[in-house]
Design a protein around this motif. Structure first.
Motif, PDB file in Angstrom:
ATOM      1  N   ASP A 532       0.841  -1.195   0.000  1.00 58.19           N
ATOM      2  CA  ASP A 532       0.000   0.000   0.000  1.00 58.19           C
ATOM      3  C   ASP A 532       0.880   1.251   0.000  1.00 58.19           C
ATOM      4  OD1 ASP A 532      -2.146  -1.690   0.196  1.00 58.19           O
ATOM      5  OD2 ASP A 532      -2.503  -1.353   2.327  1.00 58.19           O
ATOM      6  N   GLY A 533       0.505   2.239  -0.768  1.00 57.62           N
ATOM      7  CA  GLY A 533       1.287   3.465  -0.774  1.00 57.62           C
ATOM      8  C   GLY A 533       0.793   4.470  -1.796  1.00 57.62           C
ATOM      9  N   LYS A 534       1.696   5.365  -2.183  1.00 59.32           N
ATOM     10  CA  LYS A 534       1.390   6.443  -3.122  1.00 59.32           C
ATOM     11  C   LYS A 534       2.462   6.468  -4.206  1.00 59.32           C
ATOM     12  CE  LYS A 534       0.641  11.480  -3.222  1.00 59.32           C
ATOM     13  NZ  LYS A 534       0.621  12.708  -2.373  1.00 59.32           N
ATOM     14  N   VAL A 535       2.020   6.579  -5.444  1.00 66.03           N
ATOM     15  CA  VAL A 535       2.964   6.673  -6.556  1.00 66.03           C
ATOM     16  C   VAL A 535       3.560   8.079  -6.547  1.00 66.03           C
ATOM     17  CG1 VAL A 535       3.253   6.582  -9.057  1.00 66.03           C
ATOM     18  CG2 VAL A 535       1.664   5.004  -7.916  1.00 66.03           C
ATOM     19  N   VAL A 536       4.851   8.171  -6.268  1.00 67.99           N
ATOM     20  CA  VAL A 536       5.500   9.485  -6.216  1.00 67.99           C
ATOM     21  C   VAL A 536       6.242   9.804  -7.501  1.00 67.99           C
ATOM     22  CG1 VAL A 536       5.678   9.539  -3.710  1.00 67.99           C
ATOM     23  CG2 VAL A 536       7.498   8.461  -5.032  1.00 67.99           C
ATOM     24  N   THR A 537       6.562   8.779  -8.291  1.00 66.56           N
ATOM     25  CA  THR A 537       7.293   9.014  -9.545  1.00 66.56           C
ATOM     26  C   THR A 537       6.885   7.971 -10.584  1.00 66.56           C
ATOM     27  OG1 THR A 537       9.226   9.795  -8.314  1.00 66.56           O
ATOM     28  CG2 THR A 537       9.552   9.279 -10.631  1.00 66.56           C
ATOM     29  N   VAL A 538       6.525   8.453 -11.748  1.00 69.49           N
ATOM     30  CA  VAL A 538       6.421   7.594 -12.932  1.00 69.49           C
ATOM     31  C   VAL A 538       7.371   8.194 -13.958  1.00 69.49           C
ATOM     32  CG1 VAL A 538       4.948   6.667 -14.742  1.00 69.49           C
ATOM     33  CG2 VAL A 538       4.013   6.997 -12.445  1.00 69.49           C
ATOM     34  N   PHE A 539       8.483   7.514 -14.217  1.00 69.29           N
ATOM     35  CA  PHE A 539       9.477   8.065 -15.128  1.00 69.29           C
ATOM     36  C   PHE A 539       8.866   8.284 -16.508  1.00 69.29           C
ATOM     37  CE2 PHE A 539      12.023   6.862 -11.669  1.00 69.29           C
ATOM     38  CZ  PHE A 539      13.274   7.454 -11.793  1.00 69.29           C
ATOM     39  N   PRO A 540       9.262   9.362 -17.196  1.00 67.66           N
ATOM     40  CA  PRO A 540       8.703   9.643 -18.531  1.00 67.66           C
ATOM     41  C   PRO A 540       8.850   8.469 -19.491  1.00 67.66           C
ATOM     42  CG  PRO A 540       9.952  11.518 -17.730  1.00 67.66           C
ATOM     43  CD  PRO A 540      10.203  10.414 -16.762  1.00 67.66           C
ATOM     44  N   THR A 541       9.936   7.698 -19.325  1.00 68.73           N
ATOM     45  CA  THR A 541      10.154   6.540 -20.196  1.00 68.73           C
ATOM     46  C   THR A 541       9.458   5.283 -19.665  1.00 68.73           C
ATOM     47  OG1 THR A 541      12.255   6.249 -19.040  1.00 68.73           O
ATOM     48  CG2 THR A 541      12.312   7.349 -21.178  1.00 68.73           C
ATOM     49  N   LYS A 542       8.739   5.425 -18.566  1.00 64.83           N
ATOM     50  CA  LYS A 542       7.851   4.389 -18.010  1.00 64.83           C
ATOM     51  C   LYS A 542       8.581   3.139 -17.514  1.00 64.83           C
ATOM     52  CE  LYS A 542       4.512   5.732 -21.573  1.00 64.83           C
ATOM     53  NZ  LYS A 542       3.761   5.255 -22.755  1.00 64.83           N
ATOM     54  N   HIS A 543       9.897   3.161 -17.523  1.00 63.37           N
ATOM     55  CA  HIS A 543      10.642   1.962 -17.156  1.00 63.37           C
ATOM     56  C   HIS A 543      10.807   1.800 -15.648  1.00 63.37           C
ATOM     57  CE1 HIS A 543      13.723   5.002 -16.738  1.00 63.37           C
ATOM     58  NE2 HIS A 543      14.507   4.126 -16.136  1.00 63.37           N
ATOM     59  N   ALA A 544      10.465   2.813 -14.882  1.00 64.24           N
ATOM     60  CA  ALA A 544      10.656   2.753 -13.437  1.00 64.24           C
ATOM     61  C   ALA A 544       9.545   3.534 -12.745  1.00 64.24           C
ATOM     62  CB  ALA A 544      12.027   3.308 -13.033  1.00 64.24           C
ATOM     63  N   ILE A 545       9.205   3.068 -11.565  1.00 60.27           N
ATOM     64  CA  ILE A 545       8.153   3.701 -10.762  1.00 60.27           C
ATOM     65  C   ILE A 545       8.646   3.827  -9.328  1.00 60.27           C
ATOM     66  CG2 ILE A 545       5.876   3.314  -9.719  1.00 60.27           C
ATOM     67  CD1 ILE A 545       4.850   2.342 -12.308  1.00 60.27           C
ATOM     68  N   ILE A 547       7.487   4.522  -5.369  1.00 55.56           N
ATOM     69  CA  ILE A 547       6.333   4.430  -4.470  1.00 55.56           C
ATOM     70  C   ILE A 547       6.792   4.776  -3.063  1.00 55.56           C
ATOM     71  CG2 ILE A 547       4.589   2.893  -3.470  1.00 55.56           C
ATOM     72  CD1 ILE A 547       4.761   1.203  -5.984  1.00 55.56           C
ATOM     73  N   GLN A 548       6.001   5.577  -2.384  1.00 53.77           N
ATOM     74  CA  GLN A 548       6.233   5.817  -0.959  1.00 53.77           C
ATOM     75  C   GLN A 548       5.135   5.093  -0.197  1.00 53.77           C
ATOM     76  OE1 GLN A 548       5.540   9.746   0.945  1.00 53.77           O
ATOM     77  NE2 GLN A 548       7.637   9.554   1.701  1.00 53.77           N
ATOM     78  N   THR A 549       5.547   4.191   0.682  1.00 52.31           N
ATOM     79  CA  THR A 549       4.558   3.417   1.426  1.00 52.31           C
ATOM     80  C   THR A 549       3.877   4.281   2.474  1.00 52.31           C
ATOM     81  OG1 THR A 549       5.986   2.681   3.239  1.00 52.31           O
ATOM     82  CG2 THR A 549       6.125   1.455   1.178  1.00 52.31           C
ATOM     83  N   ASP A 550       2.783   3.778   2.995  1.00 54.73           N
ATOM     84  CA  ASP A 550       2.061   4.500   4.029  1.00 54.73           C
ATOM     85  C   ASP A 550       2.879   4.690   5.296  1.00 54.73           C
ATOM     86  OD1 ASP A 550      -0.032   4.574   2.294  1.00 54.73           O
ATOM     87  OD2 ASP A 550      -1.176   2.965   3.246  1.00 54.73           O
ATOM     88  N   THR A 551       3.949   3.897   5.450  1.00 56.18           N
ATOM     89  CA  THR A 551       4.816   4.028   6.627  1.00 56.18           C
ATOM     90  C   THR A 551       6.046   4.876   6.328  1.00 56.18           C
ATOM     91  OG1 THR A 551       5.871   1.934   6.031  1.00 56.18           O
ATOM     92  CG2 THR A 551       4.085   1.834   7.634  1.00 56.18           C
ATOM     93  N   GLY A 552       6.112   5.487   5.123  1.00 55.07           N
ATOM     94  CA  GLY A 552       7.200   6.401   4.804  1.00 55.07           C
ATOM     95  C   GLY A 552       8.380   5.793   4.094  1.00 55.07           C
ATOM     96  N   VAL A 553       8.340   4.503   3.789  1.00 60.89           N
ATOM     97  CA  VAL A 553       9.440   3.867   3.072  1.00 60.89           C
ATOM     98  C   VAL A 553       9.343   4.230   1.591  1.00 60.89           C
ATOM     99  CG1 VAL A 553      10.508   1.681   2.419  1.00 60.89           C
ATOM    100  CG2 VAL A 553       9.539   1.961   4.705  1.00 60.89           C
ATOM    101  N   GLU A 554      10.486   4.640   1.019  1.00 56.39           N
ATOM    102  CA  GLU A 554      10.530   4.981  -0.404  1.00 56.39           C
ATOM    103  C   GLU A 554      11.088   3.798  -1.183  1.00 56.39           C
ATOM    104  OE1 GLU A 554      12.758   8.571  -0.656  1.00 56.39           O
ATOM    105  OE2 GLU A 554      11.264   9.753   0.441  1.00 56.39           O
ATOM    106  N   LEU A 555      10.355   3.422  -2.218  1.00 55.27           N
ATOM    107  CA  LEU A 555      10.637   2.198  -2.955  1.00 55.27           C
ATOM    108  C   LEU A 555      10.768   2.527  -4.442  1.00 55.27           C
ATOM    109  CD1 LEU A 555      10.662  -0.981  -2.731  1.00 55.27           C
ATOM    110  CD2 LEU A 555       8.214  -0.868  -3.190  1.00 55.27           C
ATOM    111  N   VAL A 581      -2.265   3.737  -4.283  1.00 56.71           N
ATOM    112  CA  VAL A 581      -2.397   2.355  -4.729  1.00 56.71           C
ATOM    113  C   VAL A 581      -2.410   1.454  -3.511  1.00 56.71           C
ATOM    114  CG1 VAL A 581      -1.320   2.698  -6.980  1.00 56.71           C
ATOM    115  CG2 VAL A 581       0.115   2.137  -5.007  1.00 56.71           C
ATOM    116  N   GLN A 582      -2.941   0.268  -3.698  1.00 55.90           N
ATOM    117  CA  GLN A 582      -2.875  -0.739  -2.653  1.00 55.90           C
ATOM    118  C   GLN A 582      -2.176  -1.969  -3.204  1.00 55.90           C
ATOM    119  OE1 GLN A 582      -6.788  -2.006  -1.402  1.00 55.90           O
ATOM    120  NE2 GLN A 582      -7.635  -1.687  -3.432  1.00 55.90           N
ATOM    121  N   ALA A 583      -1.702  -2.794  -2.322  1.00 60.52           N
ATOM    122  CA  ALA A 583      -0.962  -3.979  -2.736  1.00 60.52           C
ATOM    123  C   ALA A 583      -1.785  -4.776  -3.741  1.00 60.52           C
ATOM    124  CB  ALA A 583      -0.612  -4.828  -1.518  1.00 60.52           C
ATOM    125  N   GLY A 584      -1.167  -5.114  -4.857  1.00 62.87           N
ATOM    126  CA  GLY A 584      -1.845  -5.891  -5.886  1.00 62.87           C
ATOM    127  C   GLY A 584      -2.345  -5.071  -7.054  1.00 62.87           C
TER     128      GLY A 584
END
Length: 635
Positions: A532-545, A547-555, A581-584
């Motif tokens: 579960d978390g929030k999408v903080v970055t969608v790279f313009p080339t779409k190859h990487a995303i 996510i910051q989780t609800d507990t503050g972990v950046e992924l 977003v949520q898991a899944g």
């Protein structure tokens, strides 16, 4: 095992809910009422097929997503089992046990294989379509085993049933006591199923063999009813009298507040026999009273047996069933006299124990407990809960409140009534409207405190706090929390093989320059959010995303190596920056064949970019299916 039995008990409520309709139709069609065989046949259509209804209901209830595919699997399991087993021994009659076993097998196999992937030429039979196939195969094997193993069990069950049915008033009393004592765990449905639907046999006028106390009573067995009769005085008179005792013992200033609630649940028990609202109102506040209630139920069952009362119900022992089945009963008026006596006994015993022992029944709670949170009283969390409920559209709009590690998960009547701006004003970090009736509110790791306060307030109609203007304090342990990920909350984001980060063929990732993590060699074409978390970055080339989780972990999930050079080819973004977003949830759709042909490597690093002083521990490796839980944890 205890948790699993609770799930089965809860699942049994689905098929049991069909019984009021069956009892009503079956009873109304009898000669002593309307004399309409059409109605009786309609009711018998349910009563006579309870086993397959149980199979469908239990499988549906055990399915992790309550999908109809599980219900189909339960039905297939039952049909295969009952058709195959009689070819080995035609005397076998498993009754509703066949339905229960089939439902369990169907539900468990659904959870195991609902997302199975098959080769392309068999893809049509993959996923949920595979579940009935594997269920049929499994039940064929089980039928072969049970064809030889079940006859001794059947003899044992019949012997135990005969012993209990012939044990006199003590056997009946023991059943009544256990029936109530097991209610808090939900396991009373298991013992009820055995007694109500399997013990005892009766051959009706058509030559059909009927099993179980309820079925036999409704089909006219004159010996049926002892395991049902004693419940009527308890549910129609005893528990309503207990409500009256709790009202009489309540604090004077609290009587007006709890009086309406006690009258409502008392009348519900009298009319319908639904007693859980009363029992749960005091079983945890005053366990002693609940043990007394269970003992009195056993005594009522014994007395009804001793007075040769035979009465029964299709749903529960309330006034509706009492009147509806009056014509089938023996000595039914005795139950009314018993009920008056039981009511008096309940009132005086409950009132005496509540006053004498200062038991904390409704209306007698300590002042610091009345607002739903003994730690904070009528401030802090309580005020925040009040505002959160209002921002969700008020108590009338909220149907259920649940929570996970960081989020409130709510069922509402209308998601459009939820005010996101007000939620954020009172501390929420985000809102996700899953559909018209389901919403999630991101709170943080202290969500449990807020959820408990909201549940308490909703039970009372969300009254206005006395010091509404007091500053809202932070929830306990909300500030300066370490960034953690609980293993059960992190899922495999894509089908593939987990490898150590050191094996990723890129030094920037392999040497943890961007942070710890792991690599995946993907075999699937859909990347899902692992948490579960929030999408903080969608790279313009779409190859990487990112996510910051609800507990503050950046992924950071980086699909392939040097895939930035593909300029978006081979990727389809399914989310956008800022989206919750949520898991899944699906994040990216991949053209895996294109990526394998055009990228240096499809190895996908999953990197935790802001962990400081914490340890990442991998719990699984090798090939894993998307959605597999507990692949890692952060401590």
């Amino acid at each position: 095992m205890f948790s699993f039995l609770q799930k089965i008990g809860k699942s049994l409520m689905f098929p049991i809910a069909t019984l009021p309709a069956a009892a009503l139709l079956l009873r109304l069609g009898q000669d002593d009422l309307f004399g309409i065989p059409f109605l009786s046949a309609a009711g018998a259509g349910i009563i006579d097929n309870l086993a397959i209804i149980f199979a469908i209901g239990i499988a549906f209830g055990l399915a992790h997503d309550s999908n109809g595919g599980a219900a189909l699997a339960g039905a297939v399991a039952y049909l295969v089992l009952t058709s195959a087993i009689v070819t080995i021994n035609e005397s076998i009659n498993m009754g509703v046990f066949a339905g229960i076993l089939s439902g369990i097998v169907g539900g468990l196999l659904y959870n195991k294989f609902y997302n199975v992937k098959l080769p392309t030429w068999l893809a049509f039979f993959g996923g949920r379509r595979f579940v009935p196939i594997v269920t049929a195969a499994t039940m064929t094997v089980l039928a072969g085993i049970l064809g030889y193993a079940w006859p001794p069990v059947q003899d044992l069950i019949d012997g135990a049933g005969d012993w209990i049915l012939n044990a006199g008033m003590f056997g009946v009393g023991a059943y009544g006591f256990l029936n109530r004592l097991l209610l808090p765990t939900g396991l009373h449905h298991v013992i009820n199923t055995i007694v109500w639907f399997d013990f005892g046999t009766f051959t009706d006028a058509t030559g059909e063999v009927v099993r179980g106390e309820i079925n036999r009573f409704l089909k006219g067995d004159p010996t049926a009813g002892p395991f049902l009769s004693g419940f009527f005085p308890i549910m129609m008179f005893g528990l309503p009298a207990a409500c009256l005792a709790m009202y009489a013992a309540a604090k004077k200033e609290r009587k007006a507040l709890i009086g309406g609630m006690l009258f409502s649940i008392g009348f519900t028990s009298f009319l319908t026999g639904i007693t859980e609202p009363i029992e749960f109102s005091f079983m945890f506040l005053s366990p002693l009273l609940y043990v007394v209630h269970a003992l009195l139920t056993g005594v009522s069952m014994m007395v009804a047996y001793a007075l040769d009362v035979h009465h029964g119900f299709g749903f529960s022992a309330g006034a509706i069933d009492y009147v509806l089945n009056y014509g089938l009963a023996q000595n039914p008026l005795v139950l009314l006299v018993m009920g008056l006596v039981v009511g008096v006994i309940y009132f005086f015993i409950f009132y005496f124990l509540i006053i004498k022992l200062d038991l904390k029944t409704p209306g007698r709670e300590d002042e610091d407990e009345e607002n739903g949170n003994a730690d904070t009283g009528n401030n802090g969390i309580d005020i925040r809960a009040y505002h959160t409920i209002n921002a969700l559209g008020g108590s009338d709009n909220i149907q259920t409140v649940d929570y996970c590690t960081t989020r409130l998960r709510l069922t509402v009547k209308d998601a459009d009534k939820v005010n996101e701006k007000e939620l954020k004003r009172h501390g929420a970090m985000g809102l996700m409207k899953v559909n018209k009736t389901n919403v999630q509110v991101v709170i943080g790791t202290a969500v449990e405190f807020l959820a408990d306060a909201m549940k308490s307030r909703l039970a009372k109609g969300n009254p206005t706090p006395e010091n509404l203007d007091a500053p809202i304090e932070k929830l306990p342990a909300e500030a300066d929390l370490p960034k953690v990920i609980i293993d059960k909350d992190f899922f495999m984001p894509i089908d593939g093989k987990i490898i150590p980060l050191a094996e990723v063929p890129d030094d920037v990732f392999a040497k943890e320059m961007m942070g710890p993590g792991f690599g995946i060699i993907p075999s699937g074409n859909m990347l899902h959010s692992p948490i579960d978390g929030k999408v903080v970055t969608v790279f313009p080339t779409k190859h990487a995303i990112g996510i910051q989780t609800d507990t503050g972990v950046e992924l950071l999930i980086h699909v392939g190596l040097d895939t930035v050079k593909l300029k978006g080819e081979g990727f389809e973004a399914l989310v956008e920056q800022g989206q919750l977003v949520q898991a899944g949830d699906a994040l990216l759709k991949l053209d895996l064949a294109y990526l394998e042909a055009n990228a240096p490597s499809i190895v996908t690093p999953v990197i935790f970019t802001n962990l400081t002083g914490q340890k990442l521990q991998m719990l699984k490796d090798g090939n894993q299916k998307q959605g597999t839980a507990s692949i890692l944890k952060v401590e």
